[in-house]
Write an enzyme that holds these catalytic residues in place. Structure first.
Site, PDB file in Angstrom:
ATOM      1  N   GLY A 196      27.708   7.028  22.972  1.00 13.71           N
ATOM      2  CA  GLY A 196      27.699   8.291  22.112  1.00 13.71           C
ATOM      3  C   GLY A 196      28.692   8.608  21.355  1.00 13.71           C
ATOM      4  N   GLY A 236      31.257  12.061  19.544  1.00 12.17           N
ATOM      5  CA  GLY A 236      31.688  13.392  19.551  1.00 12.17           C
ATOM      6  C   GLY A 236      32.645  13.622  18.677  1.00 12.17           C
ATOM      7  N   GLY A 237      33.489  15.017  18.734  1.00 15.52           N
ATOM      8  CA  GLY A 237      34.390  15.390  18.109  1.00 15.52           C
ATOM      9  C   GLY A 237      35.674  14.395  18.130  1.00 15.52           C
ATOM     10  N   PHE A 238      35.886  13.657  19.089  1.00 16.48           N
ATOM     11  CA  PHE A 238      36.965  12.731  19.255  1.00 16.48           C
ATOM     12  C   PHE A 238      36.747  11.385  18.580  1.00 16.48           C
ATOM     13  CE2 PHE A 238      39.183   9.198  21.190  1.00 16.48           C
ATOM     14  CZ  PHE A 238      40.641   9.596  21.528  1.00 16.48           C
ATOM     15  N   GLY A 239      35.323  10.885  18.799  1.00 15.35           N
ATOM     16  CA  GLY A 239      35.021   9.727  18.004  1.00 15.35           C
ATOM     17  C   GLY A 239      34.051   8.866  19.042  1.00 15.35           C
ATOM     18  N   VAL A 286      32.079   6.625  21.923  1.00 18.52           N
ATOM     19  CA  VAL A 286      32.312   6.123  23.279  1.00 18.52           C
ATOM     20  C   VAL A 286      31.388   4.821  23.250  1.00 18.52           C
ATOM     21  CG1 VAL A 286      32.671   6.656  25.641  1.00 18.52           C
ATOM     22  CG2 VAL A 286      32.833   8.495  23.788  1.00 18.52           C
ATOM     23  N   ASP A 309      38.306  23.123  28.709  1.00 20.92           N
ATOM     24  CA  ASP A 309      37.078  22.908  28.160  1.00 20.92           C
ATOM     25  C   ASP A 309      36.277  22.470  29.371  1.00 20.92           C
ATOM     26  OD1 ASP A 309      35.231  22.762  26.133  1.00 20.92           O
ATOM     27  OD2 ASP A 309      35.516  20.522  25.701  1.00 20.92           O
TER      28      ASP A 309
END
Length: 671
Positions: free
Chosen positions: A360, A362-365, A367, A478
């Site tokens: 997947g 997301g904001g981090f990058g 996975v 979070d």
């Protein structure tokens, strides 16, 4: 000049040692490569100040010597003083395939932990995967010690009685090579059990023994195998003076110079006989030599880049250490002992970050799912170059998770900071995240009430550890369903500490201008004023409890037939005395109504508008565990926690079967 030379063996040790460390023999509460200790041979006593001083001197000397020797040495302090009874004799011995930095790292760890595990003992022995350390008030140098002994066996059984016989013969041949043919007191090699199967073994003695003493010790250990391990595929039997190990994978770091690496029969059968086979072997040898040379050059380059980190015990290099991060002041927090994994290993495990291995984004990058050479599954979070908040989140992950160990928190295994990459490696969670199951109409049926209640309990215990029982007082900030991962037994593990903050001693709340989190889980005081505390996490936990009970998202609940938020709907049915209307219909036949009502009650206590009215997580854990405790009446929950902007849509990206979920960042504006 020696420090400037390329120590290829140490580099190989680093890479292989790291991979082997993913196959722990003990629980996560212990050191990564701790095996056992013997503190019972002597009773606890009050040590004299002279003995303590000599013991500290011995352990300090052994620890420093391990960095420069060839993996073994012994020394004594206080034995030259006439009439003194404070003499201490100490010895360390690293496995024959481990030397240099990693020998020193193992011995240093042993020197530190032996005083904790065997406090106030005049003699002790401590074992690790890669070294042994012992001390005593009596001179044991050169003596053969066969008791006490330790054994460990794997879960798989041998294929036949024939293997047991072949394995015993093979181990005896290793003993002969270690004590007679090479005189090096250790040997490791492999053999072809069949055309498709290969086995590996290693024997080693403490190098203060003679060849005869070594043979005596190894034979004594081999004699113990039929009683403990011979029907198991992998096993190890150890004592203070020697060890023997047998398994179906190459667990050692190097072959012996004199040993040959046999090619499996299935490959030999495919080759033509005669000169062509010889030419093929020569060609492969040349290619292997070239590959080795190239790899050595790469290792030299890699070693120069990470030298500062390796000198600090495998910690993060000074260039990216977190000491500039102002929210945490203690030196202990700023120097987490996180293993550094080579980028090459990550590339191989994820098939060069292939799309097929992607879980997947997301904001981090992105996975990725990876598989290490020993078969262990990992989840790899790779910081995206375009990620604005990722660098700070990376620091937080390393800072906090490295210092936090709890069965309900995900484990950070390693990080990589090579070639401008910022990569985090986690344990892989077989059953992905809670939202993957809870909000899917088909999958949620697998979450019966007993399992949902267990998840509610587990999350509460994880938060309690963060707030009160860990070395740091950590606010997650979070907590949500996608940041709760489920292992193969569906135990919950809190993940993603990218937004986490720690509090100093005596600090109860903090304020920030940069409000970040996830819409639907944010406490009103945080969304409106930037105030966060342990009660902020309690609010998020309350929302999560209500979601687990009803099987629907809080943020999208207003889209259902209820037309309002989950928290307000829960409040209305509570006031009307109709709590069970909130419950997921799939739970009707398996739930315990009183438990459901109690959990809804606790959830409403956690989402009260005033933070002071919310219980602490220690109180929540007590309320969950007690059937007799009288719970206070909840006040009305907050009407709103803010409005989601267009930025939120851009941070929510597609995901498949996520094992490590990325932070969803929402910019919140007050109404």
């Amino acid at each position: 000049m020696e420090g400037k030379q390329l120590n290829v063996r140490s580099i190989y040790s680093f890479i292989f040692l790291f991979l082997l460390s993913f196959k722990p023999l003990v629980t996560e509460a212990q050191s990564p490569n701790y095996v056992g200790d013997d503190c019972n041979s002597t009773t606890t006593t009050s040590l004299s100040s002279a003995y303590k001083a000599n013991l500290n001197s011995v352990l300090s000397w052994l620890s420093s010597d391990a960095a420069t020797s060839k993996g073994y040495n012994h020394n004594s302090f206080g034995n030259n003083t006439p009439g003194a009874d404070a003499a201490v004799y100490g010895l360390y011995d690293c496995r024959g395939d481990v030397s240099g930095y990693f020998c020193q790292f193992c011995v240093s760890t042993a020197s530190r932990e032996v005083l904790q595990r065997c406090s106030n003992r005049v003699s002790a022995i401590i074992w690790y995967d890669f070294c042994i350390l012992r001390y005593s008030n009596e001179n044991f140098f050169g003596n053969v010690t066969v008791d006490p002994s330790w054994n460990h066996s794997g879960p798989k059984n041998v294929s036949s009685v024939e293997e047991i016989q072949k394995g015993e013969g093979f181990m005896r041949s290793l003993i002969r090579k270690a004590t007679v043919e090479t005189n090096q007191l250790y040997y490791m090699d492999g053999f072809n059990l069949s055309s498709t199967q290969r086995r590996y073994g290693m024997v080693q003695c403490s190098r203060d023994l003679t060849n005869e003493g070594c043979s005596q010790c190894l034979e004594a250990m081999l004699a113990k195998v039929p009683k403990c391990c011979e029907h198991k595929l992998g096993w190890q039997v150890s004592t203070a003076s020697c060890l023997i190990k047998y398994d179906d994978y190459i667990f050692y770091l190097f072959h012996n110079p004199a040993s040959s690496v046999s090619v499996p029969d299935t490959q030999i059968a495919k080759q033509r006989s005669g000169s062509k086979a010889k030419l093929l072997i020569i060609g492969l040898s040349v290619l292997g030599a070239v590959a080795l040379l190239c790899f050595s050059v790469y290792c030299f380059w890699f070693r120069k880049r990470t030298r500062s980190g390796r000198k600090t015990g495998g910690r993060i290099p000074d260039t990216i250490r977190l000491s500039s991060y102002h929210n945490v002041q203690t030196d202990e927090t700023l120097n987490p002992d996180v293993p550094i994994i080579p980028l090459n290993t990550i590339l191989q495990s994820t098939d060069n970050f292939s799309e097929a291995s992607k879980l997947g984004e997301g904001g981090f990058g992105p996975v990725y799912k990876g598989t290490l050479p020993d078969g262990r599954k990992i989840a790899v979070k790779r910081l995206s170059e375009s990620s604005g908040q990722g660098s700070e989140e990376f620091k937080n992950e390393v800072m906090f998770i490295a210092k936090l160990q709890h069965r309900n928190l995900v484990r950070l295994l390693a990080c990589c900071l090579e070639e401008k990459e910022k990569i985090l490696v986690y344990e892989y969670m077989t059953n992905a995240s809670l939202d993957f199951h809870l909000f899917d109409e088909r999958k949620k049926r697998q979450l019966d009430w007993k399992l949902r209640l267990s998840i509610i309990h587990g999350i509460a215990k994880g938060l309690l550890y963060l707030h009160e029982d860990s070395r740091l007082k950590v606010i997650h900030r979070d907590l949500k369903a996608s940041n709760v991962l489920l292992d193969d037994e569906m135990n919950p593990k809190i993940s993603d500490f990218g937004l986490a903050r720690s509090f100093e001693k005596g600090q109860n709340q903090a304020n920030t201008r940069r409000v970040m989190g996830t819409y639907g889980y944010m406490a009103p005081e945080y969304a409106m004023e930037g105030l966060f505390s342990v009660k902020s996490d309690v609010f998020s936990y309350g929302v999560l409890v209500l979601e687990i009970i009803c099987g629907k998202k809080n943020s999208g609940f207003y889209l259902s037939e209820c037309g309002q938020s989950l928290t307000l709907y829960a409040w209305k049915v509570w006031c009307a005395g109709k709590c069970l209307e909130l419950m997921d219909p799939v739970l009707e036949e398996c739930c315990v109504e009183s438990e459901v009502v109690k959990c809804i009650h606790i959830g409403l206590l956690c989402v009260q508008e005033d933070a002071a009215d919310r219980p602490t997580m220690s109180t929540v854990v007590v309320m969950l565990a007690s059937d007799m405790m009288s719970l206070p009446k909840p006040n009305q929950p907050a009407f709103s926690v803010g409005r989601m902007t267009l930025d939120d849509a851009s941070t929510s990206k597609s995901s498949k079967n996520l094992s490590i979920n990325d932070v969803t960042v929402s910019n919140i504006f007050p109404r």
